[in-house]
Design an enzyme around this catalytic site. Sequence first.
Site: not given
Ligand code: AMP
Length: 347
Positions: A40, A44, A46, A189
């Site tokens: 959550g 951008e 996500h 990534q």
């Molecule tokens: P999180 O909510 O931080 O656990 O992230 C969920 C997914 O979004 C994971 O696969 C992250 O690697 C991806 N994600 C988070 N930040 C970015 C970003 N800046 N660019 C691309 N993917 C992201």
Amino acid sequence: MSTILPSSPIPIFITAPAFREWREKALLEKKSVGFVPTMGALHEGHLSLVRTSLAENDLTVLSIFVNPAQFAPHEDLTTYPRTLEQDITTLAKVTFTDPSLPRPCAQGDPSSEHTNIRQPSAIFLPSIKEMYPSGITQDISSQKGTFVEVQGYSHQMEGKSRPTFFRGVATVVTKLLNVVQPTRAYFGQKDIQQALLLKRLTSDLLMSYPLSQNVRIVPTARDHTDGLALSSRNAYLSQGERKMAPALYQALVAAKTAWEAGSSKVECLLEAREVIAARNVQTRVNDLDVKTRLDFIEFNNADTFDIVDDKATQRDFDVILLSGALFVGKTRLIDNLVLGDASKIML
Ligand code: AMP
């Protein structure tokens, strides 16, 4: 205890059985399902995963679950940003226009199956109890129940600083994949070790949903003015800290430039550290009271995650992971660049 959910134009499922009914219908209708697991506080980054999924699948599911098992007892589980209502509003606005389908007529119903516009189809929003029926503590010595560990790949890079992190991630993602049974799953990534480790997990566990080759890694979304990798944790940064935060990306870029010019790993890392030191001096000159501490910056083998030899140069590898973590104040920021042929890992 009943849960009060915010109203949502996208159906929300809070239990595994309820979600499975939805999934069963998609399976019977032979629709492909793309899955984007998140914690959550959507940004951008996500949304770029969601858009990629919308483009590649008939249906897209996003989960929101702040997973206690991946936070060590001293980490930020209780303060992690939770912005559910805003997340739903943001998600409801994400669309993808399928160029292969005809445009709907002017009075067309945008929710109709025949529209060329795709939107997220479902949100999986489980409780802690739903995800951990045997209960969960953050201290792994007192955890009970079933956990998933990707042995040999969980204690390098990020795992060196956060030794229980990947066990928590592998466990929760296995559970989520078991419920959602996606055709394809999307990871960023930004968390490159996590994405590669999860790809390995789906292969090692012989998963059908998704097949390992259908675990997709989507490039890091960045602030287009200064390159800072977007992250939910950026919300913790004060104004002064936000100014210092792009130092990690700048350091990685300096190291990458040196690597591509033929410098050795050691020389590249020196360049990177100098960038961070220079930015530290700059913040002091500008009278910003920002403390930074470089946790690590390293070159790692993209297959084994092991540290590459100090003398290595670009001639020795097709592809390498250059990653780092920087504390800016109390906030730990991570980032990485792929050196060499990124297409070897970014499927
Ligand atoms: P999180 O909510 O931080 O656990 O992230 C969920 C997914 O979004 C994971 O696969 C992250 O690697 C991806 N994600 C988070 N930040 C970015 C970003 N800046 N660019 C691309 N993917 C992201």
